[in-house]
Enzyme design. Sequence first.
Site, PDB file in Angstrom:
ATOM      1  N   ASN A   7       0.301  -1.172   0.026  1.00 28.84           N
ATOM      2  CA  ASN A   7       0.047  -0.189   0.437  1.00 28.84           C
ATOM      3  C   ASN A   7       0.797   1.131  -0.028  1.00 28.84           C
ATOM      4  OD1 ASN A   7      -1.452   2.066   1.061  1.00 28.84           O
ATOM      5  ND2 ASN A   7      -3.005   0.849   1.251  1.00 28.84           N
ATOM      6  N   ASP A   9       0.098   4.718  -0.023  1.00 26.70           N
ATOM      7  CA  ASP A   9      -0.879   5.852   0.238  1.00 26.70           C
ATOM      8  C   ASP A   9       0.434   6.761   0.828  1.00 26.70           C
ATOM      9  OD1 ASP A   9      -3.138   4.796  -0.581  1.00 26.70           O
ATOM     10  OD2 ASP A   9      -3.878   4.041   1.590  1.00 26.70           O
ATOM     11  N   HIS A  10       0.659   6.445   1.971  1.00 29.83           N
ATOM     12  CA  HIS A  10       1.832   7.038   2.129  1.00 29.83           C
ATOM     13  C   HIS A  10       2.782   7.858   1.949  1.00 29.83           C
ATOM     14  CE1 HIS A  10      -0.248   6.024   6.415  1.00 29.83           C
ATOM     15  NE2 HIS A  10       0.907   5.089   7.099  1.00 29.83           N
ATOM     16  N   ARG A  18       3.332  19.108   1.751  1.00 26.26           N
ATOM     17  CA  ARG A  18       3.072  20.802   1.016  1.00 26.26           C
ATOM     18  C   ARG A  18       2.354  20.456  -0.143  1.00 26.26           C
ATOM     19  NH1 ARG A  18       8.092  22.863   2.362  1.00 26.26           N
ATOM     20  NH2 ARG A  18       8.074  22.235   5.002  1.00 26.26           N
ATOM     21  N   HIS A  43      -5.045   3.356  -1.299  1.00 29.01           N
ATOM     22  CA  HIS A  43      -7.103   3.523  -1.370  1.00 29.01           C
ATOM     23  C   HIS A  43      -7.570   5.547  -2.176  1.00 29.01           C
ATOM     24  CE1 HIS A  43      -9.761   4.451   2.534  1.00 29.01           C
ATOM     25  NE2 HIS A  43     -10.641   4.695   1.407  1.00 29.01           N
ATOM     26  N   ARG A  45      -9.776   7.793  -1.813  1.00 29.14           N
ATOM     27  CA  ARG A  45     -10.691   8.386  -0.656  1.00 29.14           C
ATOM     28  C   ARG A  45     -11.569   9.511  -0.681  1.00 29.14           C
ATOM     29  NH1 ARG A  45     -10.601   7.444   5.257  1.00 29.14           N
ATOM     30  NH2 ARG A  45      -9.132   6.266   5.819  1.00 29.14           N
ATOM     31  N   ARG A  49      -7.132  12.735   0.640  1.00 24.74           N
ATOM     32  CA  ARG A  49      -6.663  13.506   1.106  1.00 24.74           C
ATOM     33  C   ARG A  49      -5.649  12.736   0.740  1.00 24.74           C
ATOM     34  NH1 ARG A  49      -7.549   9.784   6.597  1.00 24.74           N
ATOM     35  NH2 ARG A  49      -9.781  11.188   6.388  1.00 24.74           N
ATOM     36  N   HIS A  50      -4.863  12.217   0.484  1.00 26.04           N
ATOM     37  CA  HIS A  50      -4.139  11.109  -0.308  1.00 26.04           C
ATOM     38  C   HIS A  50      -4.054  10.548  -2.040  1.00 26.04           C
ATOM     39  CE1 HIS A  50      -5.379   7.707   1.439  1.00 26.04           C
ATOM     40  NE2 HIS A  50      -4.968   7.617   2.439  1.00 26.04           N
ATOM     41  N   GLU A  70      -8.379  -0.551  -3.249  1.00 28.55           N
ATOM     42  CA  GLU A  70      -9.443   0.171  -1.737  1.00 28.55           C
ATOM     43  C   GLU A  70     -10.562   0.836  -1.803  1.00 28.55           C
ATOM     44  OE1 GLU A  70      -7.363   0.739   1.962  1.00 28.55           O
ATOM     45  OE2 GLU A  70      -5.759  -1.277   1.416  1.00 28.55           O
ATOM     46  N   THR A 101      -8.115   3.291   8.324  1.00 26.16           N
ATOM     47  CA  THR A 101      -9.141   2.327   7.796  1.00 26.16           C
ATOM     48  C   THR A 101      -9.082   2.165   9.943  1.00 26.16           C
ATOM     49  OG1 THR A 101      -9.325   1.654   6.305  1.00 26.16           O
ATOM     50  CG2 THR A 101     -10.956   0.274   6.827  1.00 26.16           C
ATOM     51  N   GLU A 151     -10.808  -9.761   3.101  1.00 27.78           N
ATOM     52  CA  GLU A 151      -9.639  -9.468   3.388  1.00 27.78           C
ATOM     53  C   GLU A 151      -9.680  -9.228   4.928  1.00 27.78           C
ATOM     54  OE1 GLU A 151      -7.547  -5.689   2.026  1.00 27.78           O
ATOM     55  OE2 GLU A 151      -6.317  -5.663   4.099  1.00 27.78           O
ATOM     56  N   HIS A 191      -3.168  -4.963   8.248  1.00 29.09           N
ATOM     57  CA  HIS A 191      -4.130  -4.269   9.014  1.00 29.09           C
ATOM     58  C   HIS A 191      -2.512  -4.085   9.681  1.00 29.09           C
ATOM     59  CE1 HIS A 191      -5.247   0.289  10.354  1.00 29.09           C
ATOM     60  NE2 HIS A 191      -5.798  -0.175   9.404  1.00 29.09           N
ATOM     61  N   GLY A 192      -1.605  -2.986   9.817  1.00 35.94           N
ATOM     62  CA  GLY A 192      -0.670  -3.202  11.273  1.00 35.94           C
ATOM     63  C   GLY A 192      -0.299  -4.205  11.287  1.00 35.94           C
ATOM     64  N   GLY A 213       0.646  -1.522   4.124  1.00 38.56           N
ATOM     65  CA  GLY A 213       1.483   0.244   4.072  1.00 38.56           C
ATOM     66  C   GLY A 213       2.432   0.596   5.118  1.00 38.56           C
TER      67      GLY A 213
HETATM   68  N1  PXP Z   1      -6.131  -3.198   3.915  1.00 31.54           N
HETATM   69  C1  PXP Z   1      -6.878  -2.003   4.150  1.00 31.54           C
HETATM   70  C2  PXP Z   1      -7.899  -2.490   3.875  1.00 31.54           C
HETATM   71  C3  PXP Z   1      -6.706  -1.012   4.648  1.00 31.54           C
HETATM   72  O1  PXP Z   1      -6.786  -0.334   4.643  1.00 31.54           O
HETATM   73  C4  PXP Z   1      -5.078  -0.643   5.314  1.00 31.54           C
HETATM   74  C5  PXP Z   1      -4.778   0.780   4.953  1.00 31.54           C
HETATM   75  O2  PXP Z   1      -4.437   1.550   4.363  1.00 31.54           O
HETATM   76  C6  PXP Z   1      -3.819  -1.770   5.169  1.00 31.54           C
HETATM   77  C7  PXP Z   1      -4.777  -2.779   4.451  1.00 31.54           C
HETATM   78  C8  PXP Z   1      -2.415  -1.389   4.827  1.00 31.54           C
HETATM   79  O3  PXP Z   1      -2.765  -1.425   6.436  1.00 31.54           O
HETATM   80  P1  PXP Z   1      -0.849  -1.092   7.436  1.00 31.54           P
HETATM   81  O4  PXP Z   1      -0.406   0.266   6.411  1.00 31.54           O
HETATM   82  O5  PXP Z   1      -1.376  -0.386   8.733  1.00 31.54           O
HETATM   83  O6  PXP Z   1      -0.368  -2.131   6.721  1.00 31.54           O
END
Ligand code: PXP
Length: 244
Positions: A7, A9-10, A18, A43, A45, A49-50, A70, A101, A151, A191-192, A213
């Site tokens: 992921n 997004d970051h 900026r 993702h 959104r 935002r990103h 996403e 999320t 997921e 996630h996480g 991500g």
């Molecule tokens: N899966 C989903 C559905 C998410 O929304 C996210 C965060 O955008 C992730 C996985 C990845 O999570 P993390 O950034 O904590 O690795």
Amino acid sequence: MAELCVNIDHVATIRQARRTFEPDPVFAATIVHLAGAHGITIHLREDRRHINDRDLRLIRDICQIKLNLEMAATDEMTNIACEVIPDQITLVPEGRQEITTEGGLDVDADQGSIRRTIDAAKEIGIETSLFIDPVKKQIDAAKQIGADAVEMHTGNYANAHGLAEQAHELEIVAEACAYADNIGLDVYAGHGLTYYNVAPVAGIGDIQELNIGHSIIARAVFVGLDKAVREMLALIRRAYSTPS
Ligand code: PXP
């Protein structure tokens, strides 16, 4: 072995800090691909935002590995997905105030918009996945509504305090994955997940894909994105070849 979707997004989050042109998530997508990841996850959104529409379209154009979008199950996002045609959409709950999320979809309670999005995506061959908590009721609802995949939300596992709680949460994820696989759903998780906690999850044989991500992009700040992706792939590969 579970495949890795990164992921990115970051990368866009840093750019938006900026409101400039760098770092470009499109560049990130190419590095992630070259480092050997199996997919890119972004993702889009509602508040942009990103990741923005331009990122999605360009990444779709250049992405030769799986593109997983996403999104919330809204008419706007469904129309965009049907136009851009990612390989997969993952439906997630979306709140404006949330930092990321926060939990899985309540598929059981909200069948209208989720079903409409799934039906529209399936009609044009987009794979559909639902981000859910590892709970039987949600897995059954996902199957019933026609999703291809689920997921599993690994947030409780990732946030567990102490080994006993972590082992307990891992067991919940593992059992949910086995159940989902058994009723014919493709099984993903995320996630996480970090370099420190990914191995036990990657060792769950039913999981076909991990979405990661934050931890990868955080490490990339210090070691570079290519190395960060390769290090995560190595951990997943090792967990698969030496299951606990
Ligand atoms: N899966 C989903 C559905 C998410 O929304 C996210 C965060 O955008 C992730 C996985 C990845 O999570 P993390 O950034 O904590 O690795």
